[in-house]
Design a protein around this motif. Structure first.
Motif, PDB file in Angstrom:
ATOM      1  N   VAL A 151       0.847  -1.196   0.000  1.00 36.33           N
ATOM      2  CA  VAL A 151       0.000   0.000   0.000  1.00 36.33           C
ATOM      3  C   VAL A 151       0.879   1.242   0.000  1.00 36.33           C
ATOM      4  O   VAL A 151       1.888   1.316   0.718  1.00 36.33           O
ATOM      5  CB  VAL A 151      -0.942   0.000   1.218  1.00 36.33           C
ATOM      6  CG1 VAL A 151      -1.864   1.213   1.173  1.00 36.33           C
ATOM      7  CG2 VAL A 151      -1.765  -1.276   1.245  1.00 36.33           C
ATOM      8  N   GLY A 152       0.489   2.230  -0.781  1.00 41.92           N
ATOM      9  CA  GLY A 152       1.140   3.530  -0.806  1.00 41.92           C
ATOM     10  C   GLY A 152       0.153   4.629  -0.431  1.00 41.92           C
ATOM     11  O   GLY A 152      -1.060   4.485  -0.594  1.00 41.92           O
ATOM     12  N   PHE A 153       0.664   5.758   0.069  1.00 43.61           N
ATOM     13  CA  PHE A 153      -0.159   6.861   0.551  1.00 43.61           C
ATOM     14  C   PHE A 153       0.247   8.139  -0.166  1.00 43.61           C
ATOM     15  O   PHE A 153       1.443   8.458  -0.258  1.00 43.61           O
ATOM     16  CB  PHE A 153       0.010   7.039   2.056  1.00 43.61           C
ATOM     17  CG  PHE A 153      -0.326   5.802   2.847  1.00 43.61           C
ATOM     18  CD1 PHE A 153      -1.602   5.574   3.307  1.00 43.61           C
ATOM     19  CD2 PHE A 153       0.651   4.846   3.107  1.00 43.61           C
ATOM     20  CE1 PHE A 153      -1.905   4.428   4.021  1.00 43.61           C
ATOM     21  CE2 PHE A 153       0.368   3.703   3.818  1.00 43.61           C
ATOM     22  CZ  PHE A 153      -0.921   3.490   4.281  1.00 43.61           C
ATOM     23  N   THR A 154      -0.758   8.859  -0.661  1.00 41.60           N
ATOM     24  CA  THR A 154      -0.508  10.105  -1.388  1.00 41.60           C
ATOM     25  C   THR A 154      -1.349  11.213  -0.776  1.00 41.60           C
ATOM     26  O   THR A 154      -2.527  11.377  -1.105  1.00 41.60           O
ATOM     27  CB  THR A 154      -0.847   9.950  -2.873  1.00 41.60           C
ATOM     28  OG1 THR A 154      -0.168   8.814  -3.407  1.00 41.60           O
ATOM     29  CG2 THR A 154      -0.453  11.200  -3.650  1.00 41.60           C
ATOM     30  N   PRO A 155      -0.791  12.010   0.180  1.00 45.30           N
ATOM     31  CA  PRO A 155      -1.537  13.140   0.734  1.00 45.30           C
ATOM     32  C   PRO A 155      -1.636  14.266  -0.292  1.00 45.30           C
ATOM     33  O   PRO A 155      -0.724  14.493  -1.099  1.00 45.30           O
ATOM     34  CB  PRO A 155      -0.717  13.566   1.951  1.00 45.30           C
ATOM     35  CG  PRO A 155       0.227  12.429   2.207  1.00 45.30           C
ATOM     36  CD  PRO A 155       0.480  11.807   0.874  1.00 45.30           C
ATOM     37  N   ALA A 156      -2.743  14.976  -0.251  1.00 49.28           N
ATOM     38  CA  ALA A 156      -2.959  16.102  -1.162  1.00 49.28           C
ATOM     39  C   ALA A 156      -3.742  17.178  -0.434  1.00 49.28           C
ATOM     40  O   ALA A 156      -4.670  16.880   0.329  1.00 49.28           O
ATOM     41  CB  ALA A 156      -3.719  15.647  -2.412  1.00 49.28           C
ATOM     42  N   GLN A 157      -3.344  18.429  -0.668  1.00 46.91           N
ATOM     43  CA  GLN A 157      -4.010  19.569  -0.036  1.00 46.91           C
ATOM     44  C   GLN A 157      -4.046  20.728  -1.014  1.00 46.91           C
ATOM     45  O   GLN A 157      -3.006  21.102  -1.568  1.00 46.91           O
ATOM     46  CB  GLN A 157      -3.255  19.961   1.243  1.00 46.91           C
ATOM     47  CG  GLN A 157      -3.862  21.112   2.031  1.00 46.91           C
ATOM     48  CD  GLN A 157      -3.159  22.418   1.755  1.00 46.91           C
ATOM     49  OE1 GLN A 157      -1.952  22.448   1.535  1.00 46.91           O
ATOM     50  NE2 GLN A 157      -3.909  23.510   1.737  1.00 46.91           N
ATOM     51  N   PRO A 158      -5.212  21.316  -1.276  1.00 38.76           N
ATOM     52  CA  PRO A 158      -5.287  22.439  -2.208  1.00 38.76           C
ATOM     53  C   PRO A 158      -4.455  23.615  -1.696  1.00 38.76           C
ATOM     54  O   PRO A 158      -4.559  24.006  -0.543  1.00 38.76           O
ATOM     55  CB  PRO A 158      -6.779  22.782  -2.242  1.00 38.76           C
ATOM     56  CG  PRO A 158      -7.471  21.559  -1.749  1.00 38.76           C
ATOM     57  CD  PRO A 158      -6.538  20.920  -0.772  1.00 38.76           C
ATOM     58  N   GLY A 159      -3.644  24.173  -2.582  1.00 37.53           N
ATOM     59  CA  GLY A 159      -2.820  25.309  -2.205  1.00 37.53           C
ATOM     60  C   GLY A 159      -1.427  24.951  -1.760  1.00 37.53           C
ATOM     61  O   GLY A 159      -0.531  25.786  -1.758  1.00 37.53           O
ATOM     62  N   GLU A 160      -1.216  23.713  -1.332  1.00 39.34           N
ATOM     63  CA  GLU A 160       0.098  23.214  -0.945  1.00 39.34           C
ATOM     64  C   GLU A 160       0.721  24.036   0.185  1.00 39.34           C
ATOM     65  O   GLU A 160       1.926  24.286   0.213  1.00 39.34           O
ATOM     66  CB  GLU A 160       1.041  23.188  -2.155  1.00 39.34           C
ATOM     67  CG  GLU A 160       0.564  22.254  -3.266  1.00 39.34           C
ATOM     68  CD  GLU A 160       1.538  22.191  -4.424  1.00 39.34           C
ATOM     69  OE1 GLU A 160       2.535  22.941  -4.380  1.00 39.34           O
ATOM     70  OE2 GLU A 160       1.315  21.388  -5.337  1.00 39.34           O
ATOM     71  N   PHE A 201      -7.373  18.346   3.949  1.00 35.72           N
ATOM     72  CA  PHE A 201      -6.546  17.564   3.030  1.00 35.72           C
ATOM     73  C   PHE A 201      -7.108  16.149   2.947  1.00 35.72           C
ATOM     74  O   PHE A 201      -7.919  15.727   3.786  1.00 35.72           O
ATOM     75  CB  PHE A 201      -5.081  17.535   3.481  1.00 35.72           C
ATOM     76  CG  PHE A 201      -4.861  16.881   4.814  1.00 35.72           C
ATOM     77  CD1 PHE A 201      -4.591  15.514   4.933  1.00 35.72           C
ATOM     78  CD2 PHE A 201      -4.926  17.627   5.981  1.00 35.72           C
ATOM     79  CE1 PHE A 201      -4.385  14.922   6.147  1.00 35.72           C
ATOM     80  CE2 PHE A 201      -4.725  17.035   7.228  1.00 35.72           C
ATOM     81  CZ  PHE A 201      -4.459  15.680   7.308  1.00 35.72           C
ATOM     82  N   THR A 202      -6.674  15.435   1.916  1.00 35.68           N
ATOM     83  CA  THR A 202      -7.077  14.040   1.710  1.00 35.68           C
ATOM     84  C   THR A 202      -5.823  13.182   1.550  1.00 35.68           C
ATOM     85  O   THR A 202      -4.751  13.676   1.160  1.00 35.68           O
ATOM     86  CB  THR A 202      -7.956  13.883   0.457  1.00 35.68           C
ATOM     87  OG1 THR A 202      -7.226  14.339  -0.688  1.00 35.68           O
ATOM     88  CG2 THR A 202      -9.248  14.689   0.591  1.00 35.68           C
ATOM     89  N   VAL A 203      -5.981  11.891   1.854  1.00 33.47           N
ATOM     90  CA  VAL A 203      -4.890  10.927   1.699  1.00 33.47           C
ATOM     91  C   VAL A 203      -5.408   9.794   0.819  1.00 33.47           C
ATOM     92  O   VAL A 203      -6.320   9.062   1.220  1.00 33.47           O
ATOM     93  CB  VAL A 203      -4.408  10.391   3.056  1.00 33.47           C
ATOM     94  CG1 VAL A 203      -3.262   9.402   2.852  1.00 33.47           C
ATOM     95  CG2 VAL A 203      -3.961  11.526   3.960  1.00 33.47           C
ATOM     96  N   THR A 204      -4.850   9.670  -0.379  1.00 36.31           N
ATOM     97  CA  THR A 204      -5.245   8.596  -1.292  1.00 36.31           C
ATOM     98  C   THR A 204      -4.453   7.343  -0.965  1.00 36.31           C
ATOM     99  O   THR A 204      -3.216   7.366  -0.935  1.00 36.31           O
ATOM    100  CB  THR A 204      -5.008   9.013  -2.753  1.00 36.31           C
ATOM    101  OG1 THR A 204      -5.749  10.209  -3.027  1.00 36.31           O
ATOM    102  CG2 THR A 204      -5.453   7.913  -3.695  1.00 36.31           C
TER     103      THR A 204
END
Length: 493
Positions: A151-160, A201-204
């Motif tokens: 499993v891998g995790f990719t956090p993402a947040q608008p604006g960084e 934020f979200t974590v895919t």
């Protein structure tokens, strides 16, 4: 005697039942033909054995056959979509048990290929975290598929505005296994003042191997399609296009299967609003102190100090008027025997003498050393009083005839530390009553003299409760007190 047959596929040679492929959550069927090669009617009972028995049935599970006849039964496979059904090849066997001849039991076998499926479930805890600059979250992930995944995790947040760190970055999970990873969130810069800033934020969460495999299949399909079009023409191009489409469908399915837990980091300011209000109030108080209160306090203190200095100067000047030294000579009457054995001794001075009287033993001494205001002379007298324990005695000083005595100062001495009560009176006026044990020397002063006239007395009444111990260290037999009275002795007009 049994003869197998399969509906989904022709099977492999040498196997009693053809192999079959089934997808968890779906169904698949195959068939088995049972034939009676005996010479009597026989009933057959069919049972599924092996790892597939829990989710495989035979319909019907009991058949009766005449000699030389046969019947086909259906084998239905319905594995649940669960991590307990592992992907891969699973053996399947059906036991055919004759009722009349149980020793002639047959167990045809085959292999069931269980297809794999991917299913991940992930949650973030807590959903919301508050902090000045950093926050810590936990991502709980569970492999609900039927094959191992990494499993891998990719956090993402608008604006960084946030930076993320996941540990461990790529855990490997077996079917049904769970894991928890730490997610650290850090803001780019602090918030000094104002309201808190909220950063959602979200974590895919996705399977690393599946993602890489999908990309590889897509690239290989596209490349193979290009080469096939160049070499073999339209037919190979069509196949390559279909492969690319299948890869795209798999990628779309992978995207739908990726959980995306949501969370938010609330960045609170370093200095909250209430702290600013408190600092402003403190600053206002400091300004009020330095600009308003402190000058007023200094002014009041200065005025009080000036007033105290003036009062002290006035009180020090008034007694000195009657104590100014002057040349002269005379006899201060101080001798006279009164009932009660009181004695007065005369000292040099310019003025008339005084007599000492008392009940008991008392000695009065008077002296004159100067000219007071209005022609009077500064004078003083001493009354020495001894009193036995448990008794009360009085010592007196009498103002001479034709004189007026303006008293300004008295000093009372209790040098032995006696216990009892002493009362001092000027004429008919009681001045004070003092407990002897509360003092050794006591003095009183008046700016305005207390005036008594001829034949009036200064009285010292002593009640001796317990004689004290003088400096010699031996307890005295009697209480012994001394009163010195001073003022201005002048003629009556």
């Amino acid at each position: 005697m049994t003869t197998p047959a399969a509906t989904p596929s022709s099977g492999a040679p040498g196997l009693d039942i053809p192999s079959v492929t089934v997808t968890p959550g779906g169904t698949a069927t195959t068939s088995l033909t049972v034939r009676n090669d005996g010479d009597i009617v026989e009933a057959y009972r069919l049972e599924v054995v092996g790892d597939c028995a829990a989710w495989t049935t035979v319909e019907p599970d009991r058949v009766s056959l005449y000699p030389g006849t046969s019947e086909t039964v259906t084998i239905r496979l319905a594995p649940p979509r669960s991590s307990r059904v592992r992907a891969g090849e699973v053996p399947l066997a059906v036991r055919v048990l004759p009722t009349e001849h149980p020793e002639a039991v047959k167990v045809p076998e085959t292999t069931v290929r269980v297809e794999g499926f991917r299913q991940l479930r992930a949650e973030s805890a807590p959903k919301r975290r508050r902090g000045w600059l950093r926050g810590r979250f936990r991502i709980a992930v569970r492999n609900e598929g039927n094959r191992p995944v990494q499993v891998g995790f990719t956090p993402a947040q608008p604006g960084e505005e946030l930076k993320f760190d996941v540990s461990p970055a790529a855990p490997k999970l077996e079917p049904g296994e769970s894991a928890e990873v730490a997610l650290r969130v850090r803001a780019g810069k602090p918030v000094w003042f104002g309201k808190p800033a909220t950063w959602p934020f979200t974590v895919t969460v996705a399977e690393i191997a599946a993602k890489a495999g999908t990309e590889t299949v897509a690239k290989a399909g596209a490349k193979a399609g290009t080469e096939t079009v160049a070499k073999a023409g339209a037919k190979a191009g069509t196949r390559a296009h279909d492969a690319g489409a299948d890869a795209g469908a798999d990628a779309a399915e992978d995207d739908r299967e990726r959980p995306r837990p949501e969370a938010e980091f609330v960045q609170i300011p370093i200095f909250p609003t209430w702290l600013l209000a408190v600092l402003a109030a403190l600053l206002a108080l400091l300004l009020a102190w330095f600009l308003l209160v402190r000058p007023a306090v200094r002014s009041t203190a200065r005025e009080a100090a000036d007033q105290a200095v003036q009062q002290q100067a006035t009180s020090s000047e008034a007694p000195l008027v009657g104590r100014t030294p002057a040349a002269g000579s005379g006899q201060q009457p101080g001798s006279g025997q009164q009932p009660g054995s009181g004695t007065g001794s005369a000292l040099p001075g310019a003025g008339a003498g005084g007599t000492g009287t008392g009940t008991g033993t008392g000695t009065g001494t008077g002296s004159g050393v100067g000219i007071g205001p209005g022609g009077g002379q500064q004078s003083s007298a001493t009354v020495d009083q001894t009193t036995a324990g448990g008794e009360t005695k009085v010592g007196t000083y009498t103002v001479p005839a034709g004189k007026s005595f303006g008293i300004t100062d008295i000093v009372v001495a209790n040098f032995q530390g006696d216990e009892g009560v002493v009362t001092i009176a000027f004429g008919d006026r009681k001045i004070t009553t003092i407990a002897l044990e509360t003092f050794r020397n006591q003095d009183y002063h008046w700016v305005t003299p207390i005036r008594i006239t001829e034949n009036q007395t200064v009285t010292v009444q002593v009640t001796c409760a317990k004689p004290g111990t003088p400096a010699t260290g031996v307890q005295a037999q009697e209480c012994h007190e001394v009163l010195n009275v001073s003022g201005v002795l002048s003629d009556l007009r």
